[in-house]
Design a protein around this motif. Structure first.
Motif, PDB file in Angstrom:
ATOM      1  N   ASP A  50       0.814  -1.211   0.000  1.00 24.06           N
ATOM      2  CA  ASP A  50       0.000   0.000   0.000  1.00 24.06           C
ATOM      3  C   ASP A  50       0.850   1.265   0.000  1.00 24.06           C
ATOM      4  OD1 ASP A  50      -0.843  -0.206   3.571  1.00 24.06           O
ATOM      5  OD2 ASP A  50       1.066  -0.087   2.499  1.00 24.06           O
ATOM      6  N   ASP A  51       2.173   1.049  -0.162  1.00 18.96           N
ATOM      7  CA  ASP A  51       3.090   2.187  -0.228  1.00 18.96           C
ATOM      8  C   ASP A  51       2.881   3.142   0.946  1.00 18.96           C
ATOM      9  OD1 ASP A  51       3.893   4.905  -2.492  1.00 18.96           O
ATOM     10  OD2 ASP A  51       5.206   3.575  -1.339  1.00 18.96           O
ATOM     11  N   HIS A  52       2.674   2.524   2.132  1.00 11.67           N
ATOM     12  CA  HIS A  52       2.391   3.329   3.314  1.00 11.67           C
ATOM     13  C   HIS A  52       3.496   3.127   4.340  1.00 11.67           C
ATOM     14  CE1 HIS A  52      -0.061   5.684   6.017  1.00 11.67           C
ATOM     15  NE2 HIS A  52       0.052   4.745   6.951  1.00 11.67           N
ATOM     16  N   LEU A  53       3.874   4.211   4.997  1.00 11.15           N
ATOM     17  CA  LEU A  53       4.946   4.176   5.991  1.00 11.15           C
ATOM     18  C   LEU A  53       4.364   4.360   7.372  1.00 11.15           C
ATOM     19  CD1 LEU A  53       8.132   4.149   6.115  1.00 11.15           C
ATOM     20  CD2 LEU A  53       7.965   6.616   6.376  1.00 11.15           C
ATOM     21  N   HIS A  54       4.590   3.373   8.235  1.00  9.48           N
ATOM     22  CA  HIS A  54       4.208   3.476   9.634  1.00  9.48           C
ATOM     23  C   HIS A  54       5.469   3.747  10.441  1.00  9.48           C
ATOM     24  CE1 HIS A  54       0.191   1.658   8.900  1.00  9.48           C
ATOM     25  NE2 HIS A  54       0.850   0.971   7.963  1.00  9.48           N
ATOM     26  N   SER A  55       5.472   4.797  11.226  1.00 11.69           N
ATOM     27  CA  SER A  55       6.670   5.100  12.004  1.00 11.69           C
ATOM     28  C   SER A  55       6.290   5.667  13.360  1.00 11.69           C
ATOM     29  CB  SER A  55       7.559   6.101  11.254  1.00 11.69           C
ATOM     30  OG  SER A  55       6.905   7.342  11.129  1.00 11.69           O
ATOM     31  N   GLN A  56       7.169   5.381  14.309  1.00  6.78           N
ATOM     32  CA  GLN A  56       7.046   5.967  15.635  1.00  6.78           C
ATOM     33  C   GLN A  56       8.415   6.525  16.000  1.00  6.78           C
ATOM     34  OE1 GLN A  56       4.470   6.481  17.713  1.00  6.78           O
ATOM     35  NE2 GLN A  56       3.057   5.709  16.161  1.00  6.78           N
ATOM     36  N   CYS A  57       8.497   7.845  16.135  1.00  2.90           N
ATOM     37  CA  CYS A  57       9.765   8.515  16.403  1.00  2.90           C
ATOM     38  C   CYS A  57       9.647   9.349  17.671  1.00  2.90           C
ATOM     39  CB  CYS A  57      10.170   9.420  15.234  1.00  2.90           C
ATOM     40  SG  CYS A  57      10.234   8.566  13.644  1.00  2.90           S
ATOM     41  N   ARG A  58      10.810   9.615  18.266  1.00  7.72           N
ATOM     42  CA  ARG A  58      10.805  10.413  19.484  1.00  7.72           C
ATOM     43  C   ARG A  58      10.422  11.857  19.216  1.00  7.72           C
ATOM     44  NH1 ARG A  58      16.256   8.198  21.369  1.00  7.72           N
ATOM     45  NH2 ARG A  58      15.751   6.303  22.492  1.00  7.72           N
ATOM     46  N   ASP A  59      10.810  12.373  18.022  1.00  9.15           N
ATOM     47  CA  ASP A  59      10.495  13.758  17.733  1.00  9.15           C
ATOM     48  C   ASP A  59      10.163  13.939  16.262  1.00  9.15           C
ATOM     49  OD1 ASP A  59      13.885  13.883  18.143  1.00  9.15           O
ATOM     50  OD2 ASP A  59      13.001  14.353  16.188  1.00  9.15           O
ATOM     51  N   GLY A  60       9.534  15.063  15.958  1.00 10.77           N
ATOM     52  CA  GLY A  60       9.076  15.322  14.604  1.00 10.77           C
ATOM     53  C   GLY A  60      10.188  15.480  13.605  1.00 10.77           C
ATOM     54  N   SER A  61      11.349  16.031  14.023  1.00  9.07           N
ATOM     55  CA  SER A  61      12.449  16.238  13.081  1.00  9.07           C
ATOM     56  C   SER A  61      12.969  14.905  12.565  1.00  9.07           C
ATOM     57  CB  SER A  61      13.576  17.022  13.753  1.00  9.07           C
ATOM     58  OG  SER A  61      14.101  16.295  14.848  1.00  9.07           O
ATOM     59  N   MET A  62      13.046  13.908  13.444  1.00  2.00           N
ATOM     60  CA  MET A  62      13.500  12.596  13.008  1.00  2.00           C
ATOM     61  C   MET A  62      12.481  11.968  12.066  1.00  2.00           C
ATOM     62  SD  MET A  62      14.760   9.276  15.148  1.00  2.00           S
ATOM     63  CE  MET A  62      16.362  10.009  15.407  1.00  2.00           C
ATOM     64  N   ALA A  63      11.199  12.132  12.371  1.00  2.00           N
ATOM     65  CA  ALA A  63      10.159  11.591  11.503  1.00  2.00           C
ATOM     66  C   ALA A  63      10.271  12.181  10.107  1.00  2.00           C
ATOM     67  CB  ALA A  63       8.783  11.878  12.101  1.00  2.00           C
ATOM     68  N   ALA A  64      10.560  13.481  10.016  1.00  2.00           N
ATOM     69  CA  ALA A  64      10.697  14.132   8.711  1.00  2.00           C
ATOM     70  C   ALA A  64      11.882  13.568   7.933  1.00  2.00           C
ATOM     71  CB  ALA A  64      10.850  15.639   8.895  1.00  2.00           C
ATOM     72  N   CYS A  65      13.001  13.302   8.642  1.00  2.45           N
ATOM     73  CA  CYS A  65      14.195  12.755   7.987  1.00  2.45           C
ATOM     74  C   CYS A  65      13.942  11.344   7.462  1.00  2.45           C
ATOM     75  CB  CYS A  65      15.384  12.741   8.960  1.00  2.45           C
ATOM     76  SG  CYS A  65      15.971  14.375   9.411  1.00  2.45           S
ATOM     77  N   LEU A  66      13.339  10.495   8.298  1.00  2.09           N
ATOM     78  CA  LEU A  66      13.136   9.103   7.922  1.00  2.09           C
ATOM     79  C   LEU A  66      12.040   8.967   6.878  1.00  2.09           C
ATOM     80  CD1 LEU A  66      13.423   7.386  11.413  1.00  2.09           C
ATOM     81  CD2 LEU A  66      15.208   7.909   9.759  1.00  2.09           C
ATOM     82  N   GLY A  67      11.098   9.890   6.879  1.00  2.00           N
ATOM     83  CA  GLY A  67       9.999   9.811   5.936  1.00  2.00           C
ATOM     84  C   GLY A  67      10.431   9.989   4.495  1.00  2.00           C
ATOM     85  N   GLN A  68      11.621  10.573   4.284  1.00  2.00           N
ATOM     86  CA  GLN A  68      12.128  10.784   2.936  1.00  2.00           C
ATOM     87  C   GLN A  68      12.904   9.578   2.412  1.00  2.00           C
ATOM     88  OE1 GLN A  68      14.489  14.309   3.266  1.00  2.00           O
ATOM     89  NE2 GLN A  68      12.800  15.550   4.050  1.00  2.00           N
ATOM     90  N   GLY A  69      12.967   8.511   3.205  1.00  2.00           N
ATOM     91  CA  GLY A  69      13.771   7.358   2.823  1.00  2.00           C
ATOM     92  C   GLY A  69      15.215   7.561   3.235  1.00  2.00           C
TER      93      GLY A  69
END
Length: 475
Positions: A50-69
């Motif tokens: 489904d080309d969907h990314l599930h993530s749980q990060c400590r902070d939003g900045s890390m989520a933004a970095c990992l969300g880009q691959g």
């Protein structure tokens, strides 16, 4: 970390609270529990279906970095086996990854492909942390990947991670002990690198994109983290070094090898430095994708080597070649003629005016010999007040005679030292090479020299009883 504990209702820390949440919500709640229990900075599931990314990060900045691959995830997808990186700062593949060198400063990564009975993975489970972790955690994380796949497919979070509790408890305890050891070794490596003036570099061949660690920026006197351009960087190299580097790099890419090379640069601030470059080629499916290695500032090493070489070959007082360099050249039997020069009355200069005056006299003599013998193979000081000149093959006797006469005339010229006037005269003996040994050539010139001294000094003689009129220096 402490072992997992049951809640008052007897549930494991993995057990989700019964809820009417959707499957996606259940996965997100599960990831949050796994992240918090393992102390990870982030836990991510990417499902291809489904080309969907599930993530749980400590902070939003890390989520933004990992969300880009990430480079970690890209490499984990290449093979069917888990990719475990205990400490990215010690793994050359990730030394220059922005996620490692800058915020969020990822150090541990585990990527486990997710299979559901197919040959091709249908997703990827990734763990990220800002602390080094044990490689032995791979087994436990692989087991957990299978269970997480079951949750994603069947939405049964309760049965998924409970099976990992026992194995994770042991691995986590080992990890805590290992983390301190890894950190200590890393600090030691960083201190050693700074002391040795070493930096790491990388060039992605697609687009020639450069990445440097701080040590390389410092070598080139560039602001740390500033934008790099390979063309601008190459302009810092001297012409000879730039050509050598281009040739070595091209050969390494063509032959899928590496190289070691010492080069000269002029930094952004105009400082001259020597740098030792080591390079290794990285290939993907047989095709070169990047070249990387280390650069080390060896300027002091080069200066010391040059100084040592100078001391071995030159006379410190006069700057002329010393007896060692003279002997090495004459032993090759490559000279056409030898002139030996001895100052007349040098001892009297030392006795009357002191050794300082004698030293200054030797320096003046050396300078005048350089001027008179500009085309000689070698001009050397071979003793206290003894000098030698080696001439090339094919020199006519008349030319040698004229040069010997010029030396006598030049050295007879007076000069002043303070209120002292000195007159350093000299006698010269000349011998031509004619197949004899270097020792015999030296003896012939030495005999001619003493003949000149015996016949009044301030003149020259040529060996083999060649009739040459005595020429007195004008003085």
């Amino acid at each position: 970390m402490k072992a997992a504990r049951k809640s008052q209702k007897g549930q494991s820390w993995f057990s989700p609270t019964p809820t009417a949440d959707s499957g996606d919500d259940a996965i997100d709640r599960l990831l949050a529990r796994v992240r918090d229990r393992l102390g990870m900075a982030a836990v991510v599931i990417c499902l291809d279906e489904d080309d969907h990314l599930h993530s749980q990060c400590r902070d939003g900045s890390m989520a933004a970095c990992l969300g880009q691959g990430t480079l970690f995830a890209s490499m984990a997808r290449v093979g069917p086996k888990p990719l475990i990186v205990p400490d990215a700062t010690l793994d050359p593949r990730f030394w220059l990854d922005p996620l490692v060198t800058r915020a969020p400063h990822i150090r541990f990564y585990a990527g486990i492909p997710l299979f559901a009975g197919a040959d091709r993975p249908i997703g990827l489970l990734s763990f990220y942390d800002q602390r080094p972790r044990s490689a032995e955690l791979a087994t436990a994380l692989t087991e957990m990947a299978g269970e997480v796949m079951a949750i994603a497919a069947q939405r049964r979070a309760r049965q998924t991670i409970a099976r990992l509790e026992t194995s994770l408890r042991v691995r986590i305890n080992e990890l805590d002990a290992l983390a301190g050891h890894v950190t200590s070794n890393l600090e030691l490596f960083e201190r050693a690198s700074a002391t040795a003036r070493i930096g790491v570099w990388q060039c992605d061949l697609a687009g020639d994109v450069l990445h440097w660690t701080d040590g390389v920026y410092d070598m080139f006197d560039l602001p740390r983290g500033s934008q790099l351009s390979r063309a601008k960087t190459l302009s810092c190299y001297t012409e000879t070094s730039r050509a050598a580097l281009t040739q070595a790099r091209s050969a390494a890419i063509q032959n899928r090898t590496g190289f070691d090379l010492d080069v000269e640069i002029n930094t952004a601030k105009g400082n001259h430095r020597w740098i030792r470059i080591t390079a290794t080629l990285d290939c993907l499916k047989g095709e070169p994708v990047r070249i990387y290695g280390m650069k080390q500032d060896i300027t002091e090493e080069k200066i010391l080597a040059d100084r040592t070489r100078y001391l071995a070959e030159f006379d410190l007082m006069t700057g002329l070649a010393n007896r060692g360099q003279f002997q090495a050249l004459i032993d090759k039997n490559q000279s056409g003629a030898l002139m030996l020069i001895d100052l007349d009355g040098f001892k009297q200069i030392n006795d009357r005016f002191g050794h300082h005056a004698g030293d200054e006299c030797l320096k003046v003599v050396a300078q005048r010999l350089r001027e008179a013998c500009g085309e000689a193979q070698l001009v050397a000081r071979i003793g206290g007040d003894e000098f030698a000149v080696l001439l090339a093959h094919g020199l006519a006797h008349d030319t040698a005679s004229s040069l010997a006469a010029e030396i006598v005339r030049q050295l007879a010229g007076r000069f002043t030292l303070g209120d002292i006037e000195l007159h350093p005269n000299a006698s010269v003996g000349v011998a031509f090479a004619n197949g004899q040994s270097p020792d015999d050539l030296f003896k012939l010139a030495d005999t001619a020299l003493y003949t000149a001294k015996a016949e009044g000094r301030n003149t020259f003689r040529i060996a083999d009883n060649v009739a040459v009129p005595s020429i007195k220096a004008v003085g």
